[in-house]
Design an enzyme around this catalytic site. Sequence first.
Site, PDB file in Angstrom:
ATOM      1  N   LYS B  80      10.007  -4.874  -0.993  1.00 59.28           N
ATOM      2  CA  LYS B  80       9.890  -4.758  -2.455  1.00 59.28           C
ATOM      3  C   LYS B  80       9.982  -3.294  -2.856  1.00 59.28           C
ATOM      4  O   LYS B  80       9.456  -2.421  -2.146  1.00 59.28           O
ATOM      5  CB  LYS B  80       8.556  -5.376  -2.889  1.00 59.28           C
ATOM      6  CG  LYS B  80       8.394  -5.575  -4.388  1.00 59.28           C
ATOM      7  CD  LYS B  80       7.079  -6.292  -4.684  1.00 59.28           C
ATOM      8  CE  LYS B  80       6.824  -6.474  -6.170  1.00 59.28           C
ATOM      9  NZ  LYS B  80       5.531  -7.152  -6.436  1.00 59.28           N
ATOM     10  N   SER B 155       5.922 -10.631  -9.893  1.00 55.36           N
ATOM     11  CA  SER B 155       6.900  -9.568  -9.970  1.00 55.36           C
ATOM     12  C   SER B 155       7.799  -9.497  -8.731  1.00 55.36           C
ATOM     13  O   SER B 155       8.803  -8.816  -8.749  1.00 55.36           O
ATOM     14  CB  SER B 155       6.181  -8.238 -10.132  1.00 55.36           C
ATOM     15  OG  SER B 155       5.364  -7.981  -8.992  1.00 55.36           O
ATOM     16  N   SER B 179       1.783 -12.152  -7.634  1.00 55.11           N
ATOM     17  CA  SER B 179       3.185 -11.723  -7.527  1.00 55.11           C
ATOM     18  C   SER B 179       3.864 -12.008  -6.190  1.00 55.11           C
ATOM     19  O   SER B 179       5.063 -11.762  -6.049  1.00 55.11           O
ATOM     20  CB  SER B 179       3.304 -10.231  -7.831  1.00 55.11           C
ATOM     21  OG  SER B 179       3.046 -10.007  -9.184  1.00 55.11           O
TER      22      SER B 179
END
Lengths: 97, 502
Positions: B80, B155, B179
Amino acid sequence: MGLTAADVARLGALARIQLSEQECAELAPELDVILESIRRVSEVATPEVPMATHAITMTNVFRDDVVQPSMTAEQALSGAPDNEDGRFRVPQILGEE
Amino acid sequence: MDELIRLSAAELGRRMAAGELTSEELTRACLARIEALNPTLNAFLHVDAEGALAAARAVDARRAAGDELGPLAGVPIGVKDNYCTTDMPTTCGSRMLQGWIPPYDATVVKRLREAGLVIVGKTNMDEFAMGSSTETSFYGPTRNPWDTDRIPGGSGGGSAAAVASFMVPLAVGSDTGGSIRQPGAVTGTVGVKPTYGGVSRYGLVAMASSLDQPGPCTRSTEDAALLQAVIGGYDAHDSASLNMPVPDLIAAAQAADLTGVRIGVVTEFQGEGYERGVLERFAEAVELLRAAGAEIFEVSCPAFTYALPAYYLIQPAELSSNLARFDGMRYGLRAGDDGTHSAEQVMNLSREEGFGREAKRRIIIGTYALSAGYYDAYYGSAQKVRTLIQADFTKAFETVDVLISPTTPTVAFRIGERMSDPMSMYLADLCTIPSNMAGNASASFPCGLSDGLPVGLQVMAPPMADERLYRVGGVLERALESAWGHPLLDVLPTIDTQAVTA
């Protein structure tokens, strides 16, 4: 009682974000979400309830004060928008007043 | 080649150890898949093909030289874009950090490299990890491989979409309010939020420090266990890191049944507001868990209903403080530095230009919540709700070993559908937030489809009992795959690369 565009502009100044008049006007009603949150939370957050911060209580996370290798000045400056003589170069800090 | 990218990370590791496959071959297959699909899905913000191939060849050379390597050595992984990486930009999905290359690696990244995993690139995310749909990324939304008109969750939507679409077998995410788990649920992947402090946050760009937790995003329970074993454990660089023995997660993922395991179904997380298909898949999964030997109970956790409003006081408060560092002085975007503006004016202009709308909204909320005179009433009150949630968990875990619920109230919604209504967007994290507030371990496992879209089941365990997640998840996964005759992702529709012009 809701937040006004003027409140948002004031918060923007505190948060160091230049907000346009339109942004202030749009954000004001959206921030009512926080006022609703406060109302909900205050239903149960009574004085006798203690505050929590962590799942597992830790008592001491200090380490011995020993000098260790760290980032070089060059590395620290590598992402800077501007630098000069091994230092961060920033715009003037003192105003004319 | 198509077959290769569909194998689990565990199986790929075994084949490489047996000399049937090289990391370079595997990495090339993943890079080809990324090249084909990323223009449509926008799951990766940055791909370092040359670096990945060099890392793959280095692992192959170590193996050829007889080095003892871990079970995931040579397996490609996506990271990420809020983890610091010295060889790739770290943008956090924000214009503020466009092109920024950190001077150090996050502990998670360092451990991945040491274990021989091949980092192929950085995955898309909501700006600074605030969002439930990956629509607030400055670099455009990620699309759900099950239906490219829909969100992949957020996210960590980029990580989940990359894993679900077979671009990479593994990814890492960060979970502040759900997330990792919510994107896992809506893409049919496994998403784990370890116990707070179980995986180091050092080098993970902070959003809300008391809630942020790194964790795995994978296609199987065993893969998640293998990945958490690599990235987890004590780290002196993170003051909240737990210095305690890590349980055997891999053995737990391989457990045969749930005999003697007591499972509590959270009463508050079902019923009104939950899609029928979500509740049906959840109910079917509960029956499978019962058939596997578990005892099922209804458990009420009344404070959980206050988790969402309390979260939306704590998270913006911590976020506004953490994002204060982005002032255009030492790194990131600097705007208005033309000799006519003071440092303060440059800060104001840089933050106006660098942050997107959601970031500004939450910074303003946080600034309000932390204002002098309001701190106790707002942030302090929300911290008291944490106490109540922890008390509900503690009480529940006196009678059951784990709690379960649907991971999300609905399946993936359409892109754009909830952008203008913050409260409806925030509801996507309704079931996942209590675990972040209390700091305990939780995970989402795929439990079927509703109208062709994935549904997730959430398992919540006490702090430092992460192995219970893997035990329940592993047994559920095998029971479901045995009932279906295949893993869920085998029925992923063909992704129409013509449908979207990225």
